[in-house]
Write a protein that holds these residues in place. Structure first.
Motif, PDB file in Angstrom:
ATOM      1  N   LEU A 552     -31.781   1.095  12.226  1.00 13.94           N
ATOM      2  CA  LEU A 552     -32.331   1.175  10.875  1.00 13.94           C
ATOM      3  C   LEU A 552     -31.389   1.933   9.934  1.00 13.94           C
ATOM      4  CD1 LEU A 552     -36.120   1.873  11.596  1.00 13.94           C
ATOM      5  CD2 LEU A 552     -35.112  -0.225  10.667  1.00 13.94           C
ATOM      6  N   LEU A 553     -30.782   3.009  10.452  1.00 18.74           N
ATOM      7  CA  LEU A 553     -29.841   3.776   9.641  1.00 18.74           C
ATOM      8  C   LEU A 553     -28.633   2.928   9.248  1.00 18.74           C
ATOM      9  CD1 LEU A 553     -29.694   7.351  11.233  1.00 18.74           C
ATOM     10  CD2 LEU A 553     -30.581   6.718   8.996  1.00 18.74           C
ATOM     11  N   ILE A 554     -28.118   2.137  10.204  1.00 18.45           N
ATOM     12  CA  ILE A 554     -26.967   1.277   9.908  1.00 18.45           C
ATOM     13  C   ILE A 554     -27.346   0.221   8.872  1.00 18.45           C
ATOM     14  CG2 ILE A 554     -25.402  -0.434  10.905  1.00 18.45           C
ATOM     15  CD1 ILE A 554     -25.530   1.181  13.524  1.00 18.45           C
ATOM     16  N   ALA A 555     -28.543  -0.395   9.048  1.00 19.26           N
ATOM     17  CA  ALA A 555     -28.999  -1.414   8.090  1.00 19.26           C
ATOM     18  C   ALA A 555     -29.182  -0.803   6.700  1.00 19.26           C
ATOM     19  CB  ALA A 555     -30.305  -2.030   8.585  1.00 19.26           C
ATOM     20  N   LEU A 556     -29.743   0.410   6.645  1.00 19.10           N
ATOM     21  CA  LEU A 556     -29.945   1.081   5.366  1.00 19.10           C
ATOM     22  C   LEU A 556     -28.613   1.396   4.693  1.00 19.10           C
ATOM     23  CD1 LEU A 556     -32.037   2.283   3.420  1.00 19.10           C
ATOM     24  CD2 LEU A 556     -31.866   4.434   4.700  1.00 19.10           C
ATOM     25  N   PHE A 557     -27.643   1.842   5.475  1.00 16.10           N
ATOM     26  CA  PHE A 557     -26.318   2.127   4.931  1.00 16.10           C
ATOM     27  C   PHE A 557     -25.671   0.849   4.386  1.00 16.10           C
ATOM     28  CE2 PHE A 557     -21.717   2.128   5.616  1.00 16.10           C
ATOM     29  CZ  PHE A 557     -21.339   3.175   4.781  1.00 16.10           C
ATOM     30  N   GLY A 558     -25.784  -0.262   5.172  1.00 12.20           N
ATOM     31  CA  GLY A 558     -25.204  -1.532   4.722  1.00 12.20           C
ATOM     32  C   GLY A 558     -25.848  -2.020   3.430  1.00 12.20           C
ATOM     33  N   PHE A 559     -27.168  -1.914   3.357  1.00 13.93           N
ATOM     34  CA  PHE A 559     -27.871  -2.342   2.143  1.00 13.93           C
ATOM     35  C   PHE A 559     -27.452  -1.486   0.941  1.00 13.93           C
ATOM     36  CE2 PHE A 559     -31.447  -1.708  -0.792  1.00 13.93           C
ATOM     37  CZ  PHE A 559     -31.652  -3.021  -1.211  1.00 13.93           C
ATOM     38  N   GLY A 560     -27.376  -0.169   1.141  1.00 11.84           N
ATOM     39  CA  GLY A 560     -26.996   0.727   0.057  1.00 11.84           C
ATOM     40  C   GLY A 560     -25.563   0.498  -0.399  1.00 11.84           C
ATOM     41  N   TYR A 561     -24.657   0.279   0.555  1.00 13.39           N
ATOM     42  CA  TYR A 561     -23.251   0.055   0.201  1.00 13.39           C
ATOM     43  C   TYR A 561     -23.100  -1.251  -0.575  1.00 13.39           C
ATOM     44  CZ  TYR A 561     -18.206  -0.468   0.735  1.00 13.39           C
ATOM     45  OH  TYR A 561     -16.857  -0.640   0.497  1.00 13.39           O
ATOM     46  N   SER A 562     -23.821  -2.284  -0.122  1.00  5.94           N
ATOM     47  CA  SER A 562     -23.755  -3.579  -0.813  1.00  5.94           C
ATOM     48  C   SER A 562     -24.302  -3.453  -2.234  1.00  5.94           C
ATOM     49  CB  SER A 562     -24.553  -4.626  -0.032  1.00  5.94           C
ATOM     50  OG  SER A 562     -24.581  -5.850  -0.724  1.00  5.94           O
ATOM     51  N   TRP A 563     -25.412  -2.738  -2.391  1.00  6.17           N
ATOM     52  CA  TRP A 563     -25.991  -2.537  -3.720  1.00  6.17           C
ATOM     53  C   TRP A 563     -25.045  -1.764  -4.639  1.00  6.17           C
ATOM     54  CZ3 TRP A 563     -27.303   2.116  -6.071  1.00  6.17           C
ATOM     55  CH2 TRP A 563     -28.038   2.018  -7.264  1.00  6.17           C
ATOM     56  N   TRP A 564     -24.365  -0.741  -4.072  1.00  5.94           N
ATOM     57  CA  TRP A 564     -23.432   0.068  -4.869  1.00  5.94           C
ATOM     58  C   TRP A 564     -22.248  -0.762  -5.349  1.00  5.94           C
ATOM     59  CZ3 TRP A 564     -18.337   1.378  -3.533  1.00  5.94           C
ATOM     60  CH2 TRP A 564     -17.712   2.293  -4.380  1.00  5.94           C
ATOM     61  N   ARG A 565     -21.739  -1.641  -4.467  1.00  6.51           N
ATOM     62  CA  ARG A 565     -20.590  -2.479  -4.857  1.00  6.51           C
ATOM     63  C   ARG A 565     -20.983  -3.457  -5.965  1.00  6.51           C
ATOM     64  NH1 ARG A 565     -15.963  -3.358  -2.266  1.00  6.51           N
ATOM     65  NH2 ARG A 565     -16.108  -5.594  -2.682  1.00  6.51           N
ATOM     66  N   LYS A 566     -22.176  -4.077  -5.829  1.00  3.19           N
ATOM     67  CA  LYS A 566     -22.612  -5.037  -6.860  1.00  3.19           C
ATOM     68  C   LYS A 566     -22.772  -4.336  -8.201  1.00  3.19           C
ATOM     69  CE  LYS A 566     -25.015  -8.271  -3.813  1.00  3.19           C
ATOM     70  NZ  LYS A 566     -26.331  -8.837  -3.432  1.00  3.19           N
ATOM     71  N   ARG A 567     -23.355  -3.137  -8.144  1.00  6.69           N
ATOM     72  CA  ARG A 567     -23.581  -2.405  -9.389  1.00  6.69           C
ATOM     73  C   ARG A 567     -22.258  -1.990 -10.033  1.00  6.69           C
ATOM     74  NH1 ARG A 567     -26.801   3.304 -10.089  1.00  6.69           N
ATOM     75  NH2 ARG A 567     -26.875   3.273 -12.357  1.00  6.69           N
ATOM     76  N   LYS A 568     -21.313  -1.552  -9.211  1.00  5.27           N
ATOM     77  CA  LYS A 568     -20.030  -1.091  -9.744  1.00  5.27           C
ATOM     78  C   LYS A 568     -19.254  -2.221 -10.398  1.00  5.27           C
ATOM     79  CE  LYS A 568     -15.674   1.023  -8.351  1.00  5.27           C
ATOM     80  NZ  LYS A 568     -14.871   1.594  -7.259  1.00  5.27           N
ATOM     81  N   TYR A 569     -19.140  -3.339  -9.676  1.00  2.00           N
ATOM     82  CA  TYR A 569     -18.313  -4.435 -10.200  1.00  2.00           C
ATOM     83  C   TYR A 569     -19.053  -5.247 -11.261  1.00  2.00           C
ATOM     84  CZ  TYR A 569     -14.979  -3.246  -6.599  1.00  2.00           C
ATOM     85  OH  TYR A 569     -14.080  -2.587  -5.837  1.00  2.00           O
ATOM     86  N   ALA A 570     -20.398  -5.197 -11.263  1.00  2.00           N
ATOM     87  CA  ALA A 570     -21.149  -5.884 -12.323  1.00  2.00           C
ATOM     88  C   ALA A 570     -20.860  -5.235 -13.664  1.00  2.00           C
ATOM     89  CB  ALA A 570     -22.639  -5.859 -12.032  1.00  2.00           C
ATOM     90  N   ARG A 571     -20.678  -3.911 -13.706  1.00  2.00           N
ATOM     91  CA  ARG A 571     -20.370  -3.212 -14.947  1.00  2.00           C
ATOM     92  C   ARG A 571     -18.987  -3.591 -15.461  1.00  2.00           C
ATOM     93  NH1 ARG A 571     -22.538   2.931 -13.624  1.00  2.00           N
ATOM     94  NH2 ARG A 571     -24.762   2.428 -13.695  1.00  2.00           N
ATOM     95  N   VAL A 572     -18.052  -3.800 -14.549  1.00  2.00           N
ATOM     96  CA  VAL A 572     -16.707  -4.191 -14.963  1.00  2.00           C
ATOM     97  C   VAL A 572     -16.706  -5.591 -15.535  1.00  2.00           C
ATOM     98  CG1 VAL A 572     -14.361  -4.582 -14.192  1.00  2.00           C
ATOM     99  CG2 VAL A 572     -15.652  -2.670 -13.291  1.00  2.00           C
TER     100      VAL A 572
END
Length: 572
Positions: A552-572
């Motif tokens: 669950l921790l690994i899945a949560l980390f993967g979901f959070g990392y994916s969300w962070w990347r989308k948010r970062k590059y969506a702003r660019v």
């Protein structure tokens, strides 16, 4: 990415790797015997911290110490812990001195003829295989092992039995825990013995009916591994030489003269060490068998005032304990054959060892015969620390003189009368002892000291003494027709050897110890057992914690990392 940025990244990565390698080198480097790395022992009992005596011993090495450990190959799971702990201890030794090296060997490896030849050679060197019991559920498997470490120093070798003198009636976990606790002491003690060019001298007093050479052969033989032994007739010397490192008074039967006591007293004042093994009551098994009723007397040893001055009193009584060893009792004849049966004999007590003192720690029961109680509540003029080494169980009785004794009571033992609580039967004393002859010097004593060029001492330098209220503890049976020595502590009814010799050997080593190595024998490694019942009841919960929760921790980390990347590059 531009070429310059790539070059800069490579340089940065190279610098980072170089720093990591440099730090790693420093973390394993030394300047002489000084290690540049440090470790932190976070355990409650400081199990990974060497004692000061061991550290000083290792820092003063002047040649390589090579330790060959016979714990390699296919081992039971329980013994792998002993192997891992041995590696830890030797690594700690190597952390104190670069002159310590070690290796592991499997004595059972090779062709059968090679193994047999190796076994024969090891037997000649005093090393024998032992059988280790491994418990698997309801089954018990016997596994042959060779739990030895051979310490080599300056061309000499000293074998160390890592499982020596363990109480094999205990569970394998407890046995191994005791062995792990004693690793530092046993290996450091072996190094110390190999360093000694001149063995210390230990003398047995004679001239007062003490046990003879044949009756102390087993005990004396064990002492000769690390010291010189001999006899000393007190009435034939004007004073006890300081070259005698320790004195053993083993079951005297006749009184000591004032001259002999004065010699002993001044020997103690000069730092002499004494092991007192004393019987106070004139009692033995044969006397009970020979008379329907027997009235024992006390030995008039004339030592009460001397020991009292030093801080103890051996009482003229007998202690009986329900925890005892058996003897044979004749029950009649069948034809011409004598019939006999074993019966528990409360006068032959089995002691409890003090786990907090290096002499008695991890020592299996010691068998004392007709022991007396020791009073330690004696105030001394100088500071003397007194520590009980051996005691009885709470289920005891005391018999004071005069008393009529016989064997009939064995048929009608009432456990309710064994209610006197634990009794001390062996004690260690350490400190500065007051002289018994302060303000009591006779003109003859003063004249004798003057002729010898000696000066009277009223207070000792720091030293040690041990008192045991049984002289037979050091007495082995001897069969003169076969010239055979029966092992010390052997009980022929049970075909079992009690830990008398181990205790006495520890006592002498404690008296002789100069470098503080004996302190390592008191180290504690606590056994933290798994609660198997609770583990079984909570099995499903812990499986979820250890398997599902990390996923669950690994899945949560993967979901959070994916969300962070989308948010970062969506702003660019």
């Amino acid at each position: 990415m531009s070429k310059s940025k790539k070059t800069q990244s490579l340089i940065q990565m190279g610098l980072f790797l170089g720093i990591v390698v440099f730090i790693n080198i420093l973390a394993n480097a030394r300047l002489g015997n000084f290690a540049l790395y440090r470790s932190f022992d976070l355990t409650e009992e400081k199990r990974f911290t060497l004692t000061d005596g061991t550290k000083n011993l290792l820092r003063n090495l002047d040649e390589v110490v090579y330790v060959k450990v016979m714990l390699d190959g296919k081992l039971p799971a329980e013994l792998k812990r002993l192997r891992a702990s041995t590696i830890d201890i030797l690594d700690d030794f190597r952390g104190q001195s670069s002159l310590v090296d070690y290796d592991f060997e499997n004595p059972m490896a090779g062709k059968p003829e090679q193994v047999n030849a190796r076994m024969e050679q090891l037997r000649k060197e005093g090393m024998f295989p032992m059988s280790f019991t491994v418990k698997k559920g309801a089954q018990r498997d016997e596994t042959p092992i060779f739990p030895y470490a051979i310490v080599n120093y300056k061309g000499r070798a000293y074998p160390v039995n890592l499982m020596e003198n363990q109480d094999m009636t205990q569970s394998s976990d407890v046995v191994l825990n005791n062995a792990v606790s004693l690793l530092e002491y046993k290996i450091a003690n072996a190094i110390q013995k190999l360093q000694e060019t001149n063995k210390p001298n230990v003398a047995f007093t004679m001239g007062h009916g003490e046990i003879g050479t044949n009756e102390r052969k087993d005990f004396e033989g064990s002492l000769r591994k690390f010291c010189n032994t001999g006899t000393l007739f007190l009435d034939s010397v004007t004073s006890i030489s300081p070259e005698i490192s320790a004195l053993i008074v083993a079951k005297p039967l006749r009184p000591f003269s004032e001259k002999d006591k004065f010699k002993i007293d001044q020997y103690v004042m000069g730092g002499g060490k004494i092991l007192w093994l004393l019987d106070m009551v004139r009692m033995d098994k044969d006397s009970l068998f020979a008379h329907p009723e027997y009235i024992p007397g006390d030995y008039q040893l004339n030592l009460d005032d001397l020991l009292f001055r030093y801080g103890v009193r051996v009482q003229p009584n007998l202690v009986l304990d329900l925890q005892c060893s058996p003897i044979w009792i004749a029950t009649g004849k069948q034809g011409t054959q004598q019939q006999r049966q074993p019966i528990a004999f409360p006068y032959h007590i089995l002691t409890l060892s003090n786990p907090d003192h290096p002499v008695s720690k991890s020592v299996a029961p010691v068998n004392l015969l007709f022991a007396s109680t020791i009073d330690t509540a004696i105030r001394t003029k100088t500071p003397v620390k007194k520590t009980a080494l051996l005691s009885t169980t709470p289920r005891t009785r005391l018999q004071y003189l005069p008393a009529r004794l016989g064997l009939d009571f064995l048929r009608y033992i009432d456990p309710e009368k064994f209610n006197k609580g634990p009794q001390v039967v062996a004690v260690a004393m350490e400190g500065t002892f007051p002289s018994m002859y302060e303000n009591r010097l006779t003109p003859e004593m003063v004249s004798g000291l003057t002729q010898l060029g000696l000066q009277y001492k009223s207070v000792s330098v720091p030293t040690r003494q041990i008192v045991v209220s049984d002289g037979d503890v050091a007495k082995n049976k001897y069969l003169p027709t076969r010239e055979q020595v029966v092992p010390l502590g052997y009980n022929d009814v049970e075909n079992f050897i009690y830990a008398n010799k181990e205790f006495l050997q520890n006592a002498v080593e404690y008296l002789l110890d100069k470098n503080g190595i004996i302190a390592a024998r008191g180290k504690e490694v606590r056994l933290r057992m798994l609660d198997t019942t609770r583990a079984q009841d909570e099995k499903t919960w812990w499986q979820l914690v250890n398997i599902v929760f990390p996923l669950l921790l690994i899945a949560l980390f993967g979901f959070g990392y994916s969300w962070w990347r989308k948010r970062k590059y969506a702003r660019v």
